[in-house]
Design an enzyme around this catalytic site. Structure first.
Site, mmCIF file in Angstrom:
data_model
loop_
_atom_site.group_PDB
_atom_site.id
_atom_site.type_symbol
_atom_site.label_atom_id
_atom_site.label_comp_id
_atom_site.label_asym_id
_atom_site.label_seq_id
_atom_site.Cartn_x
_atom_site.Cartn_y
_atom_site.Cartn_z
ATOM 1 N N HIS A 68 25.931 30.559 40.260
ATOM 2 C CA HIS A 68 27.007 29.698 39.761
ATOM 3 C C HIS A 68 26.925 28.245 40.219
ATOM 4 C CE1 HIS A 68 28.638 30.223 43.811
ATOM 5 N NE2 HIS A 68 29.395 29.172 43.573
HETATM 6 C C1 UD1 Z 1 33.814 26.067 42.749
HETATM 7 C C2 UD1 Z 1 33.400 25.218 43.945
HETATM 8 C C3 UD1 Z 1 32.144 25.806 44.575
HETATM 9 C C4 UD1 Z 1 32.328 27.282 44.925
HETATM 10 C C5 UD1 Z 1 32.813 28.027 43.692
HETATM 11 C C6 UD1 Z 1 33.128 29.460 44.060
HETATM 12 C C7 UD1 Z 1 33.888 22.816 43.718
HETATM 13 C C8 UD1 Z 1 33.295 21.475 43.503
HETATM 14 N N1 UD1 Z 1 33.071 23.862 43.525
HETATM 15 O O1 UD1 Z 1 32.782 25.985 41.789
HETATM 16 O O2 UD1 Z 1 31.860 25.108 45.779
HETATM 17 O O3 UD1 Z 1 31.097 27.791 45.336
HETATM 18 O O4 UD1 Z 1 34.007 27.409 43.185
HETATM 19 O O5 UD1 Z 1 33.112 30.320 42.972
HETATM 20 O O6 UD1 Z 1 35.040 22.902 44.063
HETATM 21 N N2 UD1 Z 1 36.451 28.640 35.266
HETATM 22 C C9 UD1 Z 1 37.049 29.564 34.449
HETATM 23 N N3 UD1 Z 1 37.887 30.485 35.051
HETATM 24 C C10 UD1 Z 1 38.139 30.500 36.383
HETATM 25 C C11 UD1 Z 1 37.496 29.558 37.196
HETATM 26 C C12 UD1 Z 1 36.648 28.628 36.621
HETATM 27 O O7 UD1 Z 1 36.864 29.577 33.235
HETATM 28 O O8 UD1 Z 1 38.931 31.334 36.842
HETATM 29 C C13 UD1 Z 1 35.600 27.601 34.661
HETATM 30 C C14 UD1 Z 1 36.260 26.221 34.815
HETATM 31 O O9 UD1 Z 1 37.169 25.962 33.795
HETATM 32 C C15 UD1 Z 1 35.083 25.308 34.789
HETATM 33 C C16 UD1 Z 1 33.973 26.144 35.428
HETATM 34 O O10 UD1 Z 1 34.383 27.499 35.362
HETATM 35 O O11 UD1 Z 1 34.706 24.990 33.468
HETATM 36 C C17 UD1 Z 1 33.700 25.753 36.872
HETATM 37 O O12 UD1 Z 1 34.883 25.870 37.677
HETATM 38 P P1 UD1 Z 1 35.129 24.906 38.948
HETATM 39 O O13 UD1 Z 1 36.308 25.380 39.688
HETATM 40 O O14 UD1 Z 1 35.105 23.490 38.499
HETATM 41 O O15 UD1 Z 1 33.821 25.063 39.810
HETATM 42 P P2 UD1 Z 1 33.040 26.353 40.290
HETATM 43 O O16 UD1 Z 1 31.712 26.345 39.638
HETATM 44 O O17 UD1 Z 1 33.887 27.543 40.126
HETATM 45 N N1 UDP Z 2 32.711 37.717 44.976
HETATM 46 C C1 UDP Z 2 33.507 38.663 44.341
HETATM 47 N N2 UDP Z 2 33.200 39.003 43.056
HETATM 48 C C2 UDP Z 2 32.145 38.477 42.384
HETATM 49 C C3 UDP Z 2 31.336 37.525 43.060
HETATM 50 C C4 UDP Z 2 31.654 37.151 44.354
HETATM 51 O O1 UDP Z 2 34.452 39.184 44.933
HETATM 52 O O2 UDP Z 2 31.936 38.828 41.215
HETATM 53 C C5 UDP Z 2 33.085 37.320 46.350
HETATM 54 C C6 UDP Z 2 31.977 37.469 47.377
HETATM 55 O O3 UDP Z 2 32.558 38.056 48.520
HETATM 56 C C7 UDP Z 2 31.553 36.054 47.671
HETATM 57 C C8 UDP Z 2 32.838 35.285 47.439
HETATM 58 O O4 UDP Z 2 33.436 35.957 46.334
HETATM 59 O O5 UDP Z 2 31.092 35.848 48.960
HETATM 60 C C9 UDP Z 2 32.659 33.824 47.126
HETATM 61 O O6 UDP Z 2 31.874 33.739 46.045
HETATM 62 P P1 UDP Z 2 31.171 32.545 45.316
HETATM 63 O O7 UDP Z 2 29.763 32.920 45.210
HETATM 64 O O8 UDP Z 2 31.942 32.331 44.066
HETATM 65 O O9 UDP Z 2 31.395 31.222 46.192
HETATM 66 P P2 UDP Z 2 30.596 30.502 47.365
HETATM 67 O O10 UDP Z 2 30.600 31.415 48.538
HETATM 68 O O11 UDP Z 2 29.217 30.170 46.883
HETATM 69 O O12 UDP Z 2 31.373 29.261 47.577
#
Ligand code: UD1
Ligand code: UDP
Length: 353
Positions: free
Chosen positions: A203
């Site tokens: 991701h």
């Molecule tokens: C964010 C964090 C990242 C973390 C990750 C965990 C920042 C800059 N990044 O990245 O450090 O590792 O969370 O998972 O804060 N979206 C959905 N549904 C959701 C959540 C997100 O559709 O429930 C979509 C958003 O609308 C967006 C994209 O996913 O288009 C990315 O979401 P965003 O929260 O901006 O960043 P992450 O990639 O999730």
């Molecule tokens: N995780 C989860 N379901 C998933 C993927 C991840 O519960 O489908 C949990 C897992 O414990 C992971 C945490 O969410 O360590 C954070 O995940 P993510 O990879 O989104 O974020 P990051 O640690 O890279 O910020």
């Protein structure tokens, strides 16, 4: 009574907060108010963690997600400031390195409210990562810096924190606390899964937002799934969007993002982890699994030193080679690298001083 306002918003923060909030509840003299920014909002990216991990419903629920980084962070800053003015906490608690983390810390610091940062001191030394910007700035405006590892303490020392009016405390990693606490609740995800699978997640912006890197990673995972071992991949919404936008086909065993109890089961039952996640790199280790990390740097350098993790970037051949050589390899935490499950208790103790 000390009033702490905790800011969370993204999946990893719900898991981290679950164990710290529990420890705070067991500590007399602290009242905690939870604020959810809304950064993650799908039921399987947010609600599921509150339900499974028994996290109290946030007293303040914002609805801020999507948009560019500046826009998202700026909107959070405005609304978090209003919440801080209304609730007047003695301290703000933030986790990790997301946009919610930085917005929360900055809103508090501007109002002269002390900030405690859980997961302080981690560095990738790659300023292209939004997380690196968020964590460096958050550390700079925090006065209680809870470090998970020796490397994190060392980074803060190099940045001159010894001479600042701030406390740097090594407490261990709260994600080990949660893995230990909830492992007995692990359950398989719905649907039939292939035997002897590799668990993959993907991701990070540096991989998903770069079409070339995304393509080489997709090619590697498709090859592994076809020729080495089935790849089970809970797909992050960001990655789903970008795979579609780029017209790519990910031919592995795809599932929707799973809950925490399900990811713990997948970690326990897989033969290898391939990921670009921060959390998964450590969780692989907690479950004795080798981790192939699709990044060029990691903040969890002790895993590399322990021979439990390897950085392969987005290089198709390197991903395939590392996975092929290490599938079924077991690793062991002989040095108690992450504190052994005592981090949350220590954090609550220091918050109460
Ligand atoms: C964010 C964090 C990242 C973390 C990750 C965990 C920042 C800059 N990044 O990245 O450090 O590792 O969370 O998972 O804060 N979206 C959905 N549904 C959701 C959540 C997100 O559709 O429930 C979509 C958003 O609308 C967006 C994209 O996913 O288009 C990315 O979401 P965003 O929260 O901006 O960043 P992450 O990639 O999730
Ligand atoms: N995780 C989860 N379901 C998933 C993927 C991840 O519960 O489908 C949990 C897992 O414990 C992971 C945490 O969410 O360590 C954070 O995940 P993510 O990879 O989104 O974020 P990051 O640690 O890279 O910020």
């Amino acid at each position: 009574m000390q009033k702490i306002l905790t800011i969370i918003g993204a999946r990893p923060q719900f898991i981290k907060a679950s164990v710290v909030s529990r420890a705070i509840q067991q500590t007399e003299g602290i009242e905690e108010i939870l604020l959810h920014t809304g950064q993650h909002f799908d039921a399987n990216m947010s609600d599921v963690f509150f339900n499974q991990l028994n996290i109290p419903r946030p007293r303040i629920q914002l609805d801020i997600h999507g948009g560019r980084h500046g826009e998202m962070t700026g909107r959070m800053l405005v609304e978090i400031e209003q919440a801080l003015l209304a609730h007047k906490p003695d301290r703000v608690l933030v986790y990790g390195d997301t946009n919610s983390t930085l917005a929360g810390a900055l809103a508090a610091a501007k109002l002269h409210i002390p900030v405690a940062h859980v997961e302080a001191g981690l560095r990738s030394f790659n300023m292209q990562m939004p997380e690196e910007i968020n964590r460096i700035l958050t550390d700079q405006i925090s006065d209680l810096l809870f470090c998970p590892t020796d490397a994190a303490v060392k980074h803060l020392s190099h940045e001159g924190f010894a001479g600042k009016n701030a406390q740097v405390l090594k407490v261990g990693d709260v994600m080990q606390d949660s893995a230990l606490l909830f492992t007995e609740k692990a359950i398989p995800p719905a649907g039939k899964l292939p035997e002897g699978f590799i668990l993959a997640t993907l991701h990070r912006a540096e991989n998903t937002d770069n079409p070339q890197r995304l393509t080489t990673i997709v090619n590697a995972l498709n090859t592994l799934h076809k020729s080495v071992a089935p790849v089970v991949l809970p797909l992050h919404p960001r990655t789903r969007k970008l795979i579609m936008q780029n017209g790519l086909e990910l031919n592995v065993h795809l599932v929707e993002p799973v809950g925490y109890f399900e990811i713990l089961w997948l970690l326990d039952n897989c033969n290898l982890v391939i990921t670009d996640s921060g959390g998964l790199q450590k969780e692989a280790f907690f479950f004795g699994k080798y981790c192939v990390t699709m990044r060029d740097q990691t903040e969890w350098v002790e895993l590399i030193e322990a021979g439990a993790n390897e950085l392969v970037g987005a290089d198709t051949a390197k991903i395939i080679e590392a996975a092929t050589h290490n599938v079924e390899r077991k690793v062991q935490d002989t040095d108690n690298l992450y504190g052994g499950g005592q981090a949350a208790k220590q954090i609550a103790k220091f918050l109460n001083i």
